[in-house]
Design an enzyme around this catalytic site. Structure first.
Site, mmCIF file in Angstrom:
data_model
loop_
_atom_site.group_PDB
_atom_site.id
_atom_site.type_symbol
_atom_site.label_atom_id
_atom_site.label_comp_id
_atom_site.label_asym_id
_atom_site.label_seq_id
_atom_site.Cartn_x
_atom_site.Cartn_y
_atom_site.Cartn_z
ATOM 1 N N GLY A 166 0.803 -1.226 0.000
ATOM 2 C CA GLY A 166 0.000 0.000 0.000
ATOM 3 C C GLY A 166 0.832 1.270 0.000
ATOM 4 N N GLY A 187 2.493 3.713 1.564
ATOM 5 C CA GLY A 187 2.988 3.919 2.920
ATOM 6 C C GLY A 187 3.416 5.349 3.167
ATOM 7 N N ARG A 188 3.683 6.054 2.077
ATOM 8 C CA ARG A 188 4.067 7.462 2.246
ATOM 9 C C ARG A 188 3.590 8.303 1.072
ATOM 10 N NH1 ARG A 188 10.411 7.577 0.986
ATOM 11 N NH2 ARG A 188 10.553 5.734 -0.307
ATOM 12 N N ASP A 200 8.087 5.919 8.608
ATOM 13 C CA ASP A 200 7.583 7.228 9.044
ATOM 14 C C ASP A 200 6.740 7.980 8.024
ATOM 15 O OD1 ASP A 200 9.485 7.911 7.194
ATOM 16 O OD2 ASP A 200 10.857 8.852 8.619
ATOM 17 N N GLY A 201 6.586 7.408 6.840
ATOM 18 C CA GLY A 201 5.748 8.087 5.850
ATOM 19 C C GLY A 201 6.414 9.276 5.167
ATOM 20 N N ARG A 210 -1.273 -0.044 -9.627
ATOM 21 C CA ARG A 210 -0.157 -0.948 -9.917
ATOM 22 C C ARG A 210 -0.662 -2.379 -10.137
ATOM 23 N NH1 ARG A 210 3.764 1.986 -6.667
ATOM 24 N NH2 ARG A 210 2.809 4.025 -6.414
ATOM 25 N N ASP A 243 4.611 -4.263 -7.175
ATOM 26 C CA ASP A 243 3.963 -3.058 -6.631
ATOM 27 C C ASP A 243 4.542 -1.796 -7.253
ATOM 28 O OD1 ASP A 243 6.228 -4.096 -5.028
ATOM 29 O OD2 ASP A 243 6.044 -2.211 -3.950
ATOM 30 N N ASN A 244 5.595 -1.949 -8.045
ATOM 31 C CA ASN A 244 6.188 -0.798 -8.724
ATOM 32 C C ASN A 244 5.946 -0.862 -10.230
ATOM 33 O OD1 ASN A 244 7.119 0.182 -6.283
ATOM 34 N ND2 ASN A 244 9.155 -0.718 -6.502
ATOM 35 N N ASP A 287 7.692 4.994 -9.585
ATOM 36 C CA ASP A 287 8.476 4.760 -8.374
ATOM 37 C C ASP A 287 9.977 4.801 -8.637
ATOM 38 O OD1 ASP A 287 6.293 4.734 -6.811
ATOM 39 O OD2 ASP A 287 6.508 2.700 -6.068
HETATM 40 P P1 AMP Z 1 9.273 0.820 -2.467
HETATM 41 O O1 AMP Z 1 10.354 -0.195 -2.273
HETATM 42 O O2 AMP Z 1 9.758 2.254 -2.365
HETATM 43 O O3 AMP Z 1 8.436 0.590 -3.661
HETATM 44 O O4 AMP Z 1 8.327 0.700 -1.197
HETATM 45 C C1 AMP Z 1 7.684 -0.487 -0.835
HETATM 46 C C2 AMP Z 1 6.654 -0.202 0.217
HETATM 47 O O5 AMP Z 1 7.226 0.418 1.364
HETATM 48 C C3 AMP Z 1 5.523 0.703 -0.230
HETATM 49 O O6 AMP Z 1 4.354 0.227 0.351
HETATM 50 C C4 AMP Z 1 5.931 2.032 0.347
HETATM 51 O O7 AMP Z 1 4.842 2.884 0.527
HETATM 52 C C5 AMP Z 1 6.570 1.626 1.654
HETATM 53 N N1 AMP Z 1 7.529 2.620 2.158
HETATM 54 C C6 AMP Z 1 8.767 2.874 1.691
HETATM 55 N N2 AMP Z 1 9.350 3.862 2.403
HETATM 56 C C7 AMP Z 1 8.464 4.245 3.359
HETATM 57 C C8 AMP Z 1 8.463 5.229 4.399
HETATM 58 N N3 AMP Z 1 9.506 6.025 4.632
HETATM 59 N N4 AMP Z 1 7.358 5.322 5.163
HETATM 60 C C9 AMP Z 1 6.298 4.531 4.963
HETATM 61 N N5 AMP Z 1 6.234 3.594 4.002
HETATM 62 C C10 AMP Z 1 7.296 3.445 3.204
HETATM 63 MG MG MG Z 2 6.899 1.431 -4.494
#
Ligand code: AMP
Ligand code: MG
Length: 530
Positions: free
Chosen positions: A103, A105-106, A138-139, A203, A277-278, A287
């Site tokens: 989901g 996350g940020r 931390d979002g 996605r 997810d990307n 992403d």
């Molecule tokens: P990513 O590898 O950047 O595609 O991220 C994978 C997942 O981790 C996704 O659900 C992002 O929203 C979550 N995510 C990555 N970095 C953070 C962050 N700093 N705070 C909250 N969620 C994160």
């Molecule tokens: Mg991502």
């Protein structure tokens, strides 16, 4: 138009089911496409950069971008009336394994803008604070990764590659703690927020999560919504999607994904984290994390330090991973299509889509009008071998090839390619001869193609960029931005608006990677920490 005149809509929120709870606590969310969540305000938002083309896309006056209201809205500190912010629920396969619910996350979607042309663009803030999908994180997003996302989104667009766009880069005026190398040395880094813009941020993983949970109802709702909004050509007016529609839709996603990856191969872009997810359902590059640009040609190169062992997402593997990801999507859509065979057949068309687009693209990079079957396959295979003989800059090599003189003079031929070599002193003996053999072979083929030289030259320069967002350039812009000077971010944004133009006054930005950047973090190795 002015900010408050933007025509906003919230069709995603209106038409799709919401999580009934409204708090940012981490949890599993079932039977919903998203959760209502507001951005968390930041202390002192400051506009660091903005892409005027993206503002124009929304119908927004570019002057509006420098107003305090703009920084307030696109940092998440204020909402425009009519915005209904939310975080989307999705899952995904990460590095080959099902990871369950992930989901936004940020990332927080603010609303959709309907521009004067009637196009729908979703506004999304990345780094806007915690959501129910943040898990223990931390979002927020750090400035360095935000600069990279901002610049690369726009650079890719100007290269002619399908991508999500970036409107703004805003400094948060506060810091976040990050352990950049995952080695137990966390540091406070400046936080920033990027506003991303795309027709949709859906996605592969949004569909996979419903399939994994056996939730056919919501799988169908999201598929129908996506087809209606983003693939309207697949439906006649008033028609509801049928099995055939879902299949045609999947077939189109296969086609778009293949084309997107062929573009990546054309310019030497390595995404770095092709988890499902990307992967955008629209075939957009999405992403921008630990991505990188190929410097010395090396199919096994990956910018992502997390991937250094397996090299799953290395340059040369991207086409295969695209297919693997599409197979996960096919599996997710199976309940809608109801039969495996037609999905499998659509999946198999990927090979052909990819191969024919790739062949045409490589022929065009060489300035040839068409790809001539096996003879050109052999020419290309020999080229790849030749490029591997000595470290050869991918971008500079193809750009130089347009200027290759039609001559037997070995020194003149080698002089043309020399700027692309990282160790020109090594070009001797057998290596030198093999390079010359290939150049002669290429010239023979070019003569046979009998294209008017000026036309060929122009065509090659229109497909082989002079400027890409070299890893070390992005890092230099980041180092300066972290010290409070964003001028290099602006310079690179401007430079990369015209990546195929000579721009002689900026020729230093086309230079191959300096030696110091070979091992510097952020330049050729990137961690996922962002
Ligand atoms: P990513 O590898 O950047 O595609 O991220 C994978 C997942 O981790 C996704 O659900 C992002 O929203 C979550 N995510 C990555 N970095 C953070 C962050 N700093 N705070 C909250 N969620 C994160
Ligand atoms: Mg991502």
């Amino acid at each position: 138009m002015k900010l408050e005149q933007l025509r906003l809509d919230n069709s995603y929120v209106r038409e799709l089911p919401a999580d009934p709870e409204q708090h940012p606590g981490a949890r599993q969310i079932y039977a919903a496409c998203y959760s209502h969540i507001k951005p968390t305000p930041v202390r002192a938002p400051k506009l660091l950069a903005c892409a005027h083309e993206t503002a124009t896309l929304l119908g927004l006056d570019t002057d509006e971008c420098s107003t305090p209201a703009f920084a307030d809205i696109f940092s998440g500190n204020t909402l425009l009336p009519g915005m209904q912010p939310y975080a989307a629920c999705y899952g995904g396969h990460q590095f080959g394994h099902w990871a369950g619910q992930l989901g936004d996350g940020r990332a927080i979607n603010l609303a959709e803008v309907i521009n004067p042309q009637g196009q729908r663009w979703t506004l999304q803030l990345k780094g806007a604070g915690r959501t129910p999908y943040s898990r223990s994180a931390d979002g927020r997003a750090v400035l360095r990764s935000s600069v990279r996302e901002f610049l690369c989104s726009e650079a890719m667009h100007h290269l002619g590659i399908p991508t999500t766009r970036a409107l703004s880069l805003i400094g948060a005026g506060e810091g976040v703690l990050r352990d950049m190398f995952y080695d137990g040395h966390p540091q406070i880094e400046p936080a920033a927020i990027v506003c991303r813009v795309a027709p949709s941020f859906t996605r592969f993983g949004n569909f996979e999560l419903f399939k994994q949970r056996g939730d056919r109802h919501n799988l169908r709702l999201l598929a129908d919504y996506t087809i209606r909004n983003d693939f309207p050509e697949l439906l006649s007016p008033g028609e509801t999607p049928s099995k055939e529609t879902y299949l045609a839709w999947f077939r189109e996603i296969v086609r778009r994904t293949a084309h997107m990856i062929v573009h990546w191969m054309r310019v030497g872009f390595v995404h770095g984290v092709m988890n499902t997810d990307n992967m955008s359902i629209l075939g957009l590059t999405i992403d921008y994390g630990p991505y990188g640009w190929l410097e010395g040609y090396d199919p096994s190169w990956t910018p992502n330090t997390t991937d250094a062992q397996g090299r799953r997402y290395c340059f040369g593997n991207q086409a295969l991973i695209g297919q693997w990801n599409l197979a996960r999507l096919a599996n997710a859509l199976l309940p809608l299509v109801g039969a495996t065979e037609p999905l499998q057949a659509a999946l198999h068309s990927y090979r052909n889509d990819y191969a024919s687009a790739y062949d045409a693209m490589m022929a065009a990079k060489l300035g040839l009008r068409t790809h001539q079957g096996e003879a050109d396959d052999a020419l290309l295979a020999a080229m790849h071998t030749m490029l591997s003989l000595t470290e050869t800059d991918y971008t500079l090599f193809f750009r130089a090839l347009a200027d290759l003189p039609d001559t037997q003079d070995a020194e003149a031929l080698l002089a043309c390619i020399r700027p692309a070599w990282y160790a020109p002193q090594d070009i001797q003996g057998e290596t030198r001869q093999q390079i010359l053999d290939w150049l002669h072979r290429y010239l023979d083929r070019r003569r046979e193609d009998a294209r008017e030289p000026a036309e060929r030259h122009a065509a090659m320069n229109a497909i082989n960029p002079k400027y890409v967002l070299r890893n070390y350039l992005a890092q230099q812009a980041i180092d300066r931005a972290q010290a409070g000077d964003v001028s290099m971010v602006e310079q690179l944004l401007e430079l990369l608006r015209h990546p195929y133009d000579e721009q002689p006054e900026h020729a230093h930005y086309a230079a191959k990677r300096p030696e110091w950047a070979r091992v510097k973090a952020g330049c050729s190795m990137l961690s996922c920490s962002s």
